[in-house]
Design an enzyme around this catalytic site. Structure first.
Site, PDB file in Angstrom:
ATOM      1  N   LYS A 101      28.699  25.506 -40.746  1.00 32.52           N
ATOM      2  CA  LYS A 101      28.253  26.029 -39.452  1.00 32.52           C
ATOM      3  C   LYS A 101      29.467  26.603 -38.713  1.00 32.52           C
ATOM      4  CE  LYS A 101      25.042  24.879 -35.827  1.00 32.52           C
ATOM      5  NZ  LYS A 101      23.796  24.189 -35.540  1.00 32.52           N
ATOM      6  N   GLU A 111       9.317  16.058 -32.137  1.00 34.52           N
ATOM      7  CA  GLU A 111       8.812  15.776 -30.797  1.00 34.52           C
ATOM      8  C   GLU A 111       7.547  14.930 -30.823  1.00 34.52           C
ATOM      9  OE1 GLU A 111       9.860  18.770 -31.850  1.00 34.52           O
ATOM     10  OE2 GLU A 111      11.536  19.262 -30.530  1.00 34.52           O
ATOM     11  N   ARG A 124       4.851  20.492 -28.308  1.00 33.90           N
ATOM     12  CA  ARG A 124       4.510  19.992 -29.640  1.00 33.90           C
ATOM     13  C   ARG A 124       3.828  18.623 -29.587  1.00 33.90           C
ATOM     14  NH1 ARG A 124       7.859  22.129 -34.212  1.00 33.90           N
ATOM     15  NH2 ARG A 124       7.407  24.332 -33.937  1.00 33.90           N
TER      16      ARG A 124
HETATM   17  C1  LIG Z   1      10.453  22.365 -31.840  1.00 33.99           C
HETATM   18  C2  LIG Z   1      11.904  22.630 -31.505  1.00 33.99           C
HETATM   19  N1  LIG Z   1      12.683  21.592 -31.116  1.00 33.99           N
HETATM   20  C3  LIG Z   1      13.984  21.817 -30.809  1.00 33.99           C
HETATM   21  C4  LIG Z   1      14.533  23.072 -30.915  1.00 33.99           C
HETATM   22  C5  LIG Z   1      15.977  23.334 -30.517  1.00 33.99           C
HETATM   23  N2  LIG Z   1      16.786  23.699 -31.665  1.00 33.99           N
HETATM   24  C6  LIG Z   1      17.066  24.981 -31.965  1.00 33.99           C
HETATM   25  S1  LIG Z   1      17.982  25.127 -33.323  1.00 33.99           S
HETATM   26  C7  LIG Z   1      18.064  23.472 -33.539  1.00 33.99           C
HETATM   27  C8  LIG Z   1      18.833  22.906 -34.682  1.00 33.99           C
HETATM   28  C9  LIG Z   1      18.408  23.508 -35.965  1.00 33.99           C
HETATM   29  O1  LIG Z   1      19.156  22.966 -36.997  1.00 33.99           O
HETATM   30  P1  LIG Z   1      18.959  23.488 -38.471  1.00 33.99           P
HETATM   31  O2  LIG Z   1      17.526  23.698 -38.759  1.00 33.99           O
HETATM   32  O3  LIG Z   1      19.697  22.592 -39.383  1.00 33.99           O
HETATM   33  O4  LIG Z   1      19.623  24.919 -38.441  1.00 33.99           O
HETATM   34  P2  LIG Z   1      21.162  25.283 -38.143  1.00 33.99           P
HETATM   35  O5  LIG Z   1      21.243  25.591 -36.691  1.00 33.99           O
HETATM   36  O6  LIG Z   1      21.999  24.127 -38.529  1.00 33.99           O
HETATM   37  O7  LIG Z   1      21.402  26.478 -38.975  1.00 33.99           O
HETATM   38  C10 LIG Z   1      17.361  22.813 -32.544  1.00 33.99           C
HETATM   39  C11 LIG Z   1      17.233  21.352 -32.426  1.00 33.99           C
HETATM   40  C12 LIG Z   1      13.677  24.112 -31.315  1.00 33.99           C
HETATM   41  N3  LIG Z   1      14.110  25.371 -31.410  1.00 33.99           N
HETATM   42  N4  LIG Z   1      12.384  23.864 -31.611  1.00 33.99           N
END
Ligand SMILES: Cc1ncc(C[n+]2csc(CCOP(=O)(O)OP(=O)(O)O)c2C)c(N)n1
Length: 622
Positions: A283, A368, A396
């Site tokens: 990342k 959630e 959600r």
């Molecule tokens: C339902 C929901 N909950 C929380 C989020 C906030 N959120 C956006 S990206 C993320 C982390 C995603 O991590 P990952 O899938 O591993 O992707 P990365 O950013 O590491 O590439 C979160 C918690 C969201 N977009 N949607």
């Protein structure tokens, strides 16, 4: 940096002509460009930097938009935006009328499926794959999802369906071991084991090759070692979960090696049935400050690209900070208080809570729905859970709030951060539905503070309320102090200012704006302002008294008008047979508000001081 290759890329087809060396140069140019733009506009930097090579490899092998490449969340898709004809426009990222920070089919034919909330990509991709089969078409379908998003219930439900259905499609899992903070949960641990599984495989091959070369031990000994290895492999076997579920697992492979990615994608492209390619990335890749602090650079506002240091505007504390400080104080005295977050420790400002009360803090990951029912179980067993989730993501958990908390009257507190218009993240992230969905749930106390002081009192009220669920909403960003020495009493509104000709009913944090507007008019005794505080139970007595007196009402809320606070006032007027009342409801009209600054979004919704002034003047015939 001079962009020698990047400026020539107008569509994914241009990538097909590039050699691997040129693609590597392009990856460096794209990273530089993303860092430069995001340093000015703010945005989701670290995930996008990690996804550059996989984007280029996917577009080298597949043919979008004919092939359907579906990005999960969309926060990692900046490279995708840049190579799909939006290079120049990318400079307008997250600005009004500019490029969206997430996926938006109205913005480009290459944004195959809209997103912003996580873990939808596999379901949507399976929908496309099924439609293709039914229509006897031939396009390829790929869902690209992060390791944290894969652990969400929706993604797992889709995998369950896919493994059974056996439709041809590919899931690419970008595993950087990070959500916003490090990924939590058993699946993350499993992925870690898969990575060491890959290591074991390599080790196994090396051992085999070495032993084969030694004549004295040779083949039989190798066989014994191999069978030992099989034992290990049955414990650590890469991909076993996915294979067992009917999805062929490939990987883990280095997600920054374009050549390897392209060759692997080409090799597995024509294999029938469901497939999963597990790629490992860093990342923040390629930008040192983001590699060193991926959590901070997950979503960042403007910063100095040379150093990575944020360009801070001095601000009074955010509402999130006021909330977390209050909860920490209460939790120090009350051992039953528990905080639950869904992958948003930093956003909800609860890292200090986690440090102080590690046993009473739970990050459940992007889950959630589970967070709500988990809290319900804790509450039933005598604890006081605070479920701290952004308003938009709590959507959600709607059924769980009704079914698991509401019906059983459990004392769970829902703390909805980022309630209202959030600005640059746009339509997928505005927290504008919670007033409507919370107020319709029987047994739910619905509160909204109008300043920082009121928020503190409401948190303390919620901690002591035992009879059922409570919801509190507060906006993104800077807090205000308006009230002092106030008391919170269940279902009691507060008259902020007395008046005889117009009642303004406020629910939530727009009160300082209303007061500023009234100050501009220099009103003495025409306008009565009531801060409603509790939408449920609502202080009908105080409200009816005022309306009977003034006969004119303006309701103000930062939530949808349909089903919102203003509609509760219409019900009160109707049920109490109040005649000849003129009402104006100000709130979010029946449309999705696009991205822009919070003020620009408010402008679009009519929630500005100017618009308040306009309606006040109309009502008072000024
Ligand atoms: C339902 C929901 N909950 C929380 C989020 C906030 N959120 C956006 S990206 C993320 C982390 C995603 O991590 P990952 O899938 O591993 O992707 P990365 O950013 O590491 O590439 C979160 C918690 C969201 N977009 N949607």
């Amino acid at each position: 940096m001079i962009y020698k290759i990047l400026t020539k890329i107008t569509s994914p087809d241009d990538l097909k002509k590039l050699s691997f060396e040129q693609l590597e140069v392009l990856a460096t140019e794209i990273r530089d460009y993303i860092v430069n733009v995001v340093s000015k506009t703010g945005g989701h930097l670290a995930s996008s930097l990690g996804a550059v090579e996989i984007t280029l490899a996917l577009y080298k092998v597949f043919n979008p938009p004919y092939d359907k490449i579906i990005w999960d969340v969309g926060h990692q898709a900046y490279c995708h935006k840049i190579v799909t004809g939006r290079m120049k426009k990318f400079k307008t990222l997250r600005q009004k009328n500019g490029i969206s920070g997430f996926l938006k089919p109205t913005e480009s034919k290459y944004d195959i499926f809209g997103a912003g909330h996580s873990s939808t990509s596999i379901s949507a991709a399976l929908g496309f794959a099924k439609a293709r089969d039914l229509n006897k078409e031939r396009y390829e379908v790929v869902a690209v999802i992060g390791d944290a998003s894969l652990a969400n219930g929706m993604a797992l439900e889709a995998i369950n369906h896919l493994g059974h259905d056996k439709t041809k499609m590919l899931i690419v899992v970008i595993d950087n071991e990070m959500s916003i903070s490090p990924t939590v949960g058993a699946l993350a641990e499993y992925f870690n084991r898969l990575m060491s599984g890959g290591f074991i495989n390599k080790l196994r091959n090396t051992i085999q090759a070495t032993l084969q070369k030694i004549p004295a031990i040779g083949y039989p000994t190798t066989k014994i070692i191999m069978s030992l290895e099989e034992g290990i492999k049955s414990i650590f076997s890469p991909g076993i979960i996915f294979d067992e579920l009917g999805i062929r697992y490939f990987g883990p492979i280095n997600g920054h090696n374009i050549k390897l990615l392209v060759e692997t994608l080409k090799n597995i492209k024509n294999i029938n049935g469901p497939k999963l390619l597990h790629i490992v990335t860093k990342k923040g890749k390629g930008y040192k400050p983001a590699e060193e602090n991926p959590t901070m650079f997950h979503g960042i506002s403007s910063f100095d690209p040379a150093t990575g240091i944020p360009i801070c505007k001095s601000m009074s504390p955010t509402y999130s900070k006021i909330f977390s400080d209050s909860l920490i104080k209460l939790a120090a005295k009350d051992k039953k208080i528990i905080a639950i977050v869904a992958a948003m420790i930093e956003g909800t400002n609860l890292s200090v809570f986690k440090e102080k009360f590690p046993d009473r803090f739970f990050d459940v990951g992007i889950a959630e729905e589970h967070a709500v029912t988990f809290a319900a179980g804790l509450a039933k067993a005598g604890f006081k859970p605070f479920v701290c989730i952004y308003s938009t993501f709590l959507q959600r958990g709607f059924d769980q709030i009704i079914h698991d908390v509401g019906i059983q009257k459990l004392p769970v507190v829902f703390v909805m951060d980022r309630a209202g218009l959030v600005g640059e993240d746009g339509a997928t992230h505005h927290g504008v539905f919670d007033i409507a969905f919370m107020k319709m749930i029987p047994n739910m106390i619905v509160m909204a503070p109008s300043d920082a002081n009121e928020l503190q009192k409401m948190v303390s009220f919620a901690a002591n309320y035992k009879k059922g669920p409570v919801s509190i909403r507060f906006p993104r960003g800077e807090s205000y102090y308006y009230h002092s020495n106030l008391q919170i009493k269940l279902g009691k509104a507060r008259i902020i200012k007395k008046g005889n000709s117009l009642t303004i009913l406020n629910f939530g944090a727009l009160l300082p704006k209303i007061i500023k507007t009234i100050e501009k008019i220099g009103d003495k005794n025409k306008i009565e302002i009531i801060d409603v505080r509790f939408l449920k139970p609502i202080d009908e007595k105080t409200i009816i008294k005022s309306i009977k007196k003034t006969k004119k009402v303006i309701t103000i809320e930062e939530g949808v008008i349909h089903g919102g606070f203003g509609e509760t006032i219409l019900r009160i007027i109707s049920e109490n047979n109040l005649k000849n009342i003129k009402v104006k409801q100000l709130g979010i009209p029946d449309k999705f508000i696009e991205h822009g600054t919070v003020e620009e979004c408010r402008e679009e919704a009519g929630l500005t001081e100017n618009n308040f002034l306009k309606h006040i003047k109309e009502f008072l015939k000024l």
